[in-house]
Design an enzyme around this catalytic site. Structure first.
Site, PDB file in Angstrom:
ATOM      1  N   GLY A  78      47.249   1.519  41.930  1.00  0.00           N
ATOM      2  CA  GLY A  78      45.698   2.044  40.894  1.00  0.00           C
ATOM      3  C   GLY A  78      44.110   2.171  42.258  1.00  0.00           C
ATOM      4  N   LEU A  79      44.694   1.792  43.411  1.00  0.00           N
ATOM      5  CA  LEU A  79      44.022   1.821  44.962  1.00  0.00           C
ATOM      6  C   LEU A  79      43.102   1.197  44.858  1.00  0.00           C
ATOM      7  CD1 LEU A  79      43.509   5.660  45.060  1.00  0.00           C
ATOM      8  CD2 LEU A  79      45.192   3.909  46.398  1.00  0.00           C
ATOM      9  N   CYS A 137      44.475  11.779  45.940  1.00  0.00           N
ATOM     10  CA  CYS A 137      43.510  11.181  44.965  1.00  0.00           C
ATOM     11  C   CYS A 137      43.285  12.759  44.274  1.00  0.00           C
ATOM     12  CB  CYS A 137      42.484  10.727  45.345  1.00  0.00           C
ATOM     13  SG  CYS A 137      42.657   9.500  46.013  1.00  0.00           S
ATOM     14  N   GLY A 272      56.881   0.590  54.803  1.00  0.00           N
ATOM     15  CA  GLY A 272      55.337   0.064  53.466  1.00  0.00           C
ATOM     16  C   GLY A 272      56.938  -0.838  52.841  1.00  0.00           C
TER      17      GLY A 272
HETATM   18  C1  LIG Z   1      52.718  -1.100  46.555  1.00  0.00           C
HETATM   19  C2  LIG Z   1      52.166   0.497  47.469  1.00  0.00           C
HETATM   20  C3  LIG Z   1      50.737   0.379  47.767  1.00  0.00           C
HETATM   21  C4  LIG Z   1      50.112   1.841  48.568  1.00  0.00           C
HETATM   22  N1  LIG Z   1      48.881   2.239  48.835  1.00  0.00           N
HETATM   23  C5  LIG Z   1      48.700   2.980  49.650  1.00  0.00           C
HETATM   24  C6  LIG Z   1      47.556   3.175  49.932  1.00  0.00           C
HETATM   25  O1  LIG Z   1      46.461   2.242  49.809  1.00  0.00           O
HETATM   26  N2  LIG Z   1      47.058   4.450  51.068  1.00  0.00           N
HETATM   27  C7  LIG Z   1      47.599   5.324  51.324  1.00  0.00           C
HETATM   28  O2  LIG Z   1      47.245   6.322  51.705  1.00  0.00           O
HETATM   29  N3  LIG Z   1      49.296   4.915  51.050  1.00  0.00           N
HETATM   30  C8  LIG Z   1      49.735   4.149  50.318  1.00  0.00           C
HETATM   31  N4  LIG Z   1      50.977   3.498  49.663  1.00  0.00           N
HETATM   32  C9  LIG Z   1      51.905   4.739  49.705  1.00  0.00           C
HETATM   33  C10 LIG Z   1      52.460   4.198  51.908  1.00  0.00           C
HETATM   34  O3  LIG Z   1      51.771   3.571  52.632  1.00  0.00           O
HETATM   35  C11 LIG Z   1      53.941   5.050  51.885  1.00  0.00           C
HETATM   36  O4  LIG Z   1      53.554   5.912  51.986  1.00  0.00           O
HETATM   37  C12 LIG Z   1      54.717   5.070  51.560  1.00  0.00           C
HETATM   38  O5  LIG Z   1      55.176   3.960  50.686  1.00  0.00           O
HETATM   39  C13 LIG Z   1      55.973   5.658  51.919  1.00  0.00           C
HETATM   40  O6  LIG Z   1      57.482   4.877  53.237  1.00  0.00           O
HETATM   41  P1  LIG Z   1      57.908   3.764  52.622  1.00  0.00           P
HETATM   42  O7  LIG Z   1      59.066   4.470  51.800  1.00  0.00           O
HETATM   43  O8  LIG Z   1      58.121   2.752  53.193  1.00  0.00           O
HETATM   44  O9  LIG Z   1      57.796   2.781  51.385  1.00  0.00           O
HETATM   45  C14 LIG Z   1      51.453   2.565  48.874  1.00  0.00           C
HETATM   46  C15 LIG Z   1      52.900   2.283  48.964  1.00  0.00           C
HETATM   47  C16 LIG Z   1      52.844   1.288  47.575  1.00  0.00           C
HETATM   48  C17 LIG Z   1      54.542   0.881  47.807  1.00  0.00           C
END
Ligand SMILES: Cc1cc2nc3c(=O)[nH]c(=O)nc-3n(C[C@H](O)[C@H](O)[C@H](O)COP(=O)(O)O)c2cc1C
Length: 311
Positions: A78-79, A137, A272
């Site tokens: 939820g950011l 969003c 991530g």
């Molecule tokens: C716990 C969590 C929080 C995240 N929060 C954000 C965020 O605040 N802003 C955003 O643009 N992406 C957010 N993401 C997305 C990641 O930056 C990324 O785009 C996504 O997880 C895919 O990459 P990955 O498979 O390596 O995790 C979040 C991902 C996770 C798992």
């Protein structure tokens, strides 16, 4: 056969920013960066993207907010964040004190004005290389449809952000769309200096015993190795549609994943979910990537970008 290069050249450049290697810690999975400084040498990474920032602090969703799935993870955080001004006051000075750390600020909002105000606040701080706009969003001024899934809203929010941004603008695309190529082009035409993708895929999990959702928010975002093949396809399609650089992500855990994303068209990558099961995954990946390049006689990593052979 020629001898393996002693030190492969891992340098890349995105949106006019030079990075020592293409491995960037992804937003929301690496805190504000400073929380990782005791376990990760931040200056060994290509860069880091701080947790998403808004104009005011936010508390996020109630728990449970995370759930592990087959080869992936669901999240509905939820950011939650401390707000743009507190980031400047409490986090950025510590990052600035570290030499050679490239910091990207990730930004979100619920109206176009939210995004612009957040950027205006961040423009006042020193030590941010670029902004990454999270457009996954709901746009509360337009019935709650995500900015990143509606071409008109995307165009508007990117144009507005570009107008006020004192730094290069990376637009982080939502993968929850039919045509990622179209959305990438809209972002480019509206002034984006680069696009990054993918954000998480809308998903859910259910506990059959209790008949309740696994995540309090019911729906959540899926990330991790489970999404990698879809993310690769989307990076490939986006890279073919635009001239600006593409930053790829989705399930990257090993050097070969980085190479695959670059062959698909990425100039740099983000990591991530991997940091959740190995907090030093980002730095380890840089070391392993160097070794991978040596073993595969890759002298200049950036030459791989878009190198997929299709005939
Ligand atoms: C716990 C969590 C929080 C995240 N929060 C954000 C965020 O605040 N802003 C955003 O643009 N992406 C957010 N993401 C997305 C990641 O930056 C990324 O785009 C996504 O997880 C895919 O990459 P990955 O498979 O390596 O995790 C979040 C991902 C996770 C798992």
């Amino acid at each position: 056969m020629s001898p393996a290069p002693a030190t492969p050249d891992l340098r890349v450049s995105v949106a006019g920013i030079d990075l020592k290697n293409p491995v960037i810690a992804a937003s929301g999975t690496f805190g504000y960066g400073v929380e990782f400084e005791d376990i990760v040498h931040l200056d060994r990474l290509g860069g880091l993207v701080a947790k998403g920032l808004s104009r005011e602090p936010m508390t996020g969703n109630p728990p449970p907010r995370l759930y592990e799935t087959a080869a992936g993870m669901l999240n509905a955080i939820g950011l939650q964040n401390i707000g743009a001004q507190a980031f400047l006051d409490e986090k950025l000075p510590a990052l600035r004190a570290r030499k050679n750390v490239v910091v990207f600020a990730n930004i979100f909002g619920y109206t176009r004005a939210d995004y612009e105000r957040t950027i205006e606040i961040l423009n006042q701080g020193d030590g941010i290389a670029a902004y990454e706009l999270n457009v996954s969003c709901p746009n509360t001024a337009h019935g709650g449809i995500q900015f990143g899934t509606d071409p008109h809203s995307l165009d508007e929010v990117v144009r507005g952000a570009k107008r006020v941004a004192a730094r290069p603008l990376i637009v982080k695309l939502s993968p929850n769309v039919t045509s990622i190529a179209l959305m990438a082009r809209v972002a480019e035409d509206a002034g984006a200096d680069a696009v990054s993708l993918v954000n998480t895929f809308l998903a859910m999990a259910i506990d059959a015993e209790t008949r309740r959702p696994r995540i309090a928010n019911v729906t959540a975002g899926l990330s991790g190795p489970a999404v990698k093949p879809i993310a690769l396809r989307m990076v490939y399609e986006a890279a073919r549609a635009v001239k600006i650089p593409v930053i790829g992500m989705g399930g990257i855990v090993a050097p070969v994943d980085v190479v695959e994303f670059m062959l698909a068209g990425a100039s740099a990558v983000q990591v991530g979910t991997a940091s959740y099961y190995d907090p030093v995954a980002t730095e380890r990946l840089v070391e392993e990537l160097t070794e991978y390049c040596r073993e595969h006689r890759i002298e200049r990593l950036r030459d791989l970008t878009g190198g997929l052979l299709t005939d």
